[in-house]
Design an enzyme around this catalytic site. Structure first.
Site, PDB file in Angstrom:
ATOM      1  N   ARG A  76       0.782  -1.060  -0.091  1.00 55.91           N
ATOM      2  CA  ARG A  76       0.041   0.148  -0.224  1.00 55.91           C
ATOM      3  C   ARG A  76       0.995   1.294  -0.049  1.00 55.91           C
ATOM      4  NH1 ARG A  76      -2.567   2.744   4.716  1.00 55.91           N
ATOM      5  NH2 ARG A  76      -3.813   4.214   3.646  1.00 55.91           N
ATOM      6  N   HIS A 120      -2.853  10.742   0.958  1.00 57.85           N
ATOM      7  CA  HIS A 120      -2.230  10.729   2.506  1.00 57.85           C
ATOM      8  C   HIS A 120      -1.718  11.872   2.664  1.00 57.85           C
ATOM      9  CE1 HIS A 120      -0.843   7.158   4.767  1.00 57.85           C
ATOM     10  NE2 HIS A 120      -0.580   8.459   5.611  1.00 57.85           N
ATOM     11  N   GLU A 165      -7.188   8.094   6.356  1.00 54.54           N
ATOM     12  CA  GLU A 165      -7.523   8.918   7.771  1.00 54.54           C
ATOM     13  C   GLU A 165      -7.872  10.360   7.682  1.00 54.54           C
ATOM     14  OE1 GLU A 165      -4.120   8.358  10.374  1.00 54.54           O
ATOM     15  OE2 GLU A 165      -4.447   6.182  10.366  1.00 54.54           O
ATOM     16  N   ASN A 294      -7.279   1.667  10.100  1.00 53.70           N
ATOM     17  CA  ASN A 294      -5.781   1.751  10.861  1.00 53.70           C
ATOM     18  C   ASN A 294      -6.003   1.794  12.249  1.00 53.70           C
ATOM     19  OD1 ASN A 294      -5.435   2.514   8.030  1.00 53.70           O
ATOM     20  ND2 ASN A 294      -4.669   4.433   8.151  1.00 53.70           N
ATOM     21  N   TYR A 296      -3.952   1.564  16.185  1.00 57.81           N
ATOM     22  CA  TYR A 296      -2.466   1.745  16.810  1.00 57.81           C
ATOM     23  C   TYR A 296      -2.705   1.445  18.297  1.00 57.81           C
ATOM     24  CZ  TYR A 296      -0.336   3.340  12.561  1.00 57.81           C
ATOM     25  OH  TYR A 296       0.266   3.281  11.278  1.00 57.81           O
ATOM     26  N   GLU A 371      -3.451  -0.304   8.159  1.00 60.50           N
ATOM     27  CA  GLU A 371      -2.255   0.132   8.938  1.00 60.50           C
ATOM     28  C   GLU A 371      -2.329  -0.490  10.374  1.00 60.50           C
ATOM     29  OE1 GLU A 371      -1.379   4.079   9.240  1.00 60.50           O
ATOM     30  OE2 GLU A 371      -1.579   4.619   7.078  1.00 60.50           O
TER      31      GLU A 371
HETATM   32  C1  PNW Z   1      -0.945   6.995  10.815  1.00 61.84           C
HETATM   33  N1  PNW Z   1      -3.387  10.271  15.783  1.00 61.84           N
HETATM   34  O1  PNW Z   1      -0.688   8.467  11.377  1.00 61.84           O
HETATM   35  C2  PNW Z   1      -0.573   7.481   9.371  1.00 61.84           C
HETATM   36  O2  PNW Z   1      -1.682   7.132   8.465  1.00 61.84           O
HETATM   37  C3  PNW Z   1       0.827   7.112   9.149  1.00 61.84           C
HETATM   38  O3  PNW Z   1       1.143   8.308   8.010  1.00 61.84           O
HETATM   39  C4  PNW Z   1       1.692   7.575  10.163  1.00 61.84           C
HETATM   40  O4  PNW Z   1       2.884   7.332   9.971  1.00 61.84           O
HETATM   41  C5  PNW Z   1       1.201   6.428  11.121  1.00 61.84           C
HETATM   42  O5  PNW Z   1      -0.339   6.483  11.485  1.00 61.84           O
HETATM   43  C6  PNW Z   1       2.007   6.344  12.513  1.00 61.84           C
HETATM   44  O6  PNW Z   1       1.761   7.506  13.300  1.00 61.84           O
HETATM   45  C7  PNW Z   1      -1.374   8.862  12.661  1.00 61.84           C
HETATM   46  O7  PNW Z   1      -2.714  11.164  16.534  1.00 61.84           O
HETATM   47  C8  PNW Z   1      -1.014  10.051  13.166  1.00 61.84           C
HETATM   48  O8  PNW Z   1      -4.076   9.686  16.344  1.00 61.84           O
HETATM   49  C9  PNW Z   1      -1.563  10.580  14.009  1.00 61.84           C
HETATM   50  C10 PNW Z   1      -2.658   9.825  14.813  1.00 61.84           C
HETATM   51  C11 PNW Z   1      -3.084   8.574  14.316  1.00 61.84           C
HETATM   52  C12 PNW Z   1      -2.408   8.190  13.138  1.00 61.84           C
END
Ligand code: PNW
Length: 470
Positions: A76, A120, A165, A294, A296, A371
């Site tokens: 991707r 993006h 996002e 995505n 995290y 992601e």
């Molecule tokens: C995502 N938050 O970014 C992006 O899609 C990527 O480009 C990035 O490198 C990756 O996650 C890691 O950070 C985010 O603040 C950035 O919630 C900030 C947030 C979430 C996702």
């Protein structure tokens, strides 16, 4: 329970144009909002910019070879809008399209399916100068750009993602200002969110008109998993408010053709939503072929007095301005547990909840994890090898959770590790490493980390390998 994934499950890794390409003034590319922002003093850690990034523009073949070594079956990436359409309008620049055509051909030659993200976060600066996402015209410009790229690459790219996002684009870009273009205008951020939704809908229609029928169109949402600090109704109400602003504001119109009514009520002090025109919701709600999520970490919230609420504790970067317009009485708390180098709490159970939530929210729609990954303090050992057991542990536990969610009924078709290689982590610059491949920023040499070998084993067997040392 089985740790074996079904045949055909996509084993991917993800990147984005500004984070890896460099070559920001080559081939006719003009500045995007991220060029402007990263060159503004104080906006990124250490003043880092994507001018060179990891020089993927010049090392594309080497990078595809690394992907093949990792056993990837999908990759991707995103297209830099201002490389293809330097002013954000008008005909495409051949040189710009050629780069992506070469990349796609190289991927196909290696048996790797390309998944192309159209946006993006790197809006052409000219379009920001004309108002950016708070301006309605930007949505129409995006649909035109989508048709150009779709027409040029639709014959060889089957997986399309409109936006990555949109929450970050709207609220980190126009409310808290920690992302480009760095504006701190709550009302404008809600307009931006609506125009991003409209851009997604119009682009999806425009793509359908030019893509072969077998191609699939999706969107990637950073759907948040928000948990209450206590079962107290006031804390549950705080969850509901943040859920509307993080999730419902995007999946409401995209999947159901409506904004949550509670969102209008909560944000009434900020804006009257008169920027939503007749017909917009119909334009936004387009049938999709998959939904990209995505993931995290999770968020933990409680009710708070307006004065107490501290938007800086929500892990979205340091800003005196909240990325949550209208949510003045919500406090964010650090969820308990171990954290990654981003300070984000590691909580695989959130991914389970997310996949099952969208299984209910969008019955029958296949899901993709577009992601997932972790920033770790990686560095080379004396012999030059790079060991990242913490990342392997993170990937293992999240993938085991994906598998569990699938057994509970989630129709997950693929997984994209963030990220293929270390890269420009937005306002954190090069200080945060998410890659399965290590990049020495002095020489730009690439070294697969142990997680890359672990992932290759997974992609080869379809079965989760053990975590070394666990
Ligand atoms: C995502 N938050 O970014 C992006 O899609 C990527 O480009 C990035 O490198 C990756 O996650 C890691 O950070 C985010 O603040 C950035 O919630 C900030 C947030 C979430 C996702």
């Amino acid at each position: 329970m089985s740790d074996r994934f079904p045949p055909g499950f996509l084993w991917g890794a993800a990147t984005s144009a500004y984070q890896i390409e460099g070559a920001v003034a080559e081939g006719g590319r003009t500045p995007s909002i991220w060029d402007t922002f990263s060159h503004t003093p104080g906006r990124t850690d250490g003043g880092d910019t994507g001018d060179v990034a990891v020089d993927h523009y010049h090392r594309m073949r080497e990078d595809v070879a690394l992907m093949a070594d990792m056993g990837l079956t999908a990759y991707r990436f995103s297209v830099s809008w201002s490389r293809v359409q330097p002013t954000g309008r008008g005909p495409a620049v051949q040189l710009g399209l050629d780069f992506y055509r070469r990349l796609v051909d190289e991927l196909l030659d290696h048996g790797i399916q390309p998944a192309l993200t159209l946006y993006h976060w790197d809006l052409p600066q000219e379009l920001e100068d004309a108002g950016g996402w708070p301006a309605r015209d930007t949505a129409h410009r995006f649909a035109e750009y989508a048709a150009l790229v779709g027409g040029a690459l639709g014959d060889r790219v089957e997986h399309w993602i409109t936006l990555n996002e949109p929450w970050c684009s709207a609220f980190l870009g126009y409310a808290s200002g920690v992302h480009a273009p760095g504006r701190t205008e709550p009302a404008a951020s809600l307009r931006a969110a609506h125009h991003l939704n409209l851009a997604h809908g119009e682009a999806t229609s425009a793509l359908r008109a030019v893509l072969p029928a077998r191609d699939q169109v999706a969107v990637s949402l950073n759907s948040a998993v928000i948990r209450p600090l206590s079962p107290d109704p006031a804390d549950l109400a705080a969850v509901r408010r943040i859920d509307d602003l993080a999730n419902g504001i995007f999946h409401g119109p995209m999947l159901h053709g409506a904004y949550p009514a509670s969102l209008f009520a909560d944000t009434a002090p900020v804006t009257d939503w008169s920027f939503v025109h007749d017909g917009d919701l119909r334009a936004i709600q387009q049938p999709l072929d998959a939904l990209g999520l995505n993931y995290y970490t999770t968020s933990l919230v409680s009710a708070a007095d307006p004065g107490q609420a501290d938007a800086r504790a929500d892990g979205h970067g340091a800003s005196a301005h909240s990325p949550w317009p209208g949510a003045t009485s919500v406090a964010f708390h650090q969820p308990p547990g171990e954290r990654t180098a981003m300070g984000w709490t590691i909580d695989p159970s959130g991914l389970y909840d997310l996949l099952l939530r969208y299984t209910k929210e969008a019955p029958g729609l296949p899901l993709l994890v577009t992601e997932n990954g972790a920033a770790c303090e990686d560095g080379p050992a004396p012999d030059g090898s790079v060991h990242d057991p913490d990342r392997i542990g993170y990937l293992h536990d999240h993938l085991a959770t994906v598998r569990r969610a699938m057994e509970a009924g989630a129709d997950v078709r693929g997984y994209y590790l963030w990220s293929l290689m270390d890269n420009f982590e937005w306002s954190f610059g090069y200080g945060k490493r998410f890659g399965a491949v290590y990049v020495d920023y002095a020489t730009l040499a690439r070294t697969p980390k142990s997680s890359a070998r672990w992932y290759a084993e997974l992609a080869r067997t379809g079965e989760l390998p053990a975590v070394p040392g666990a």
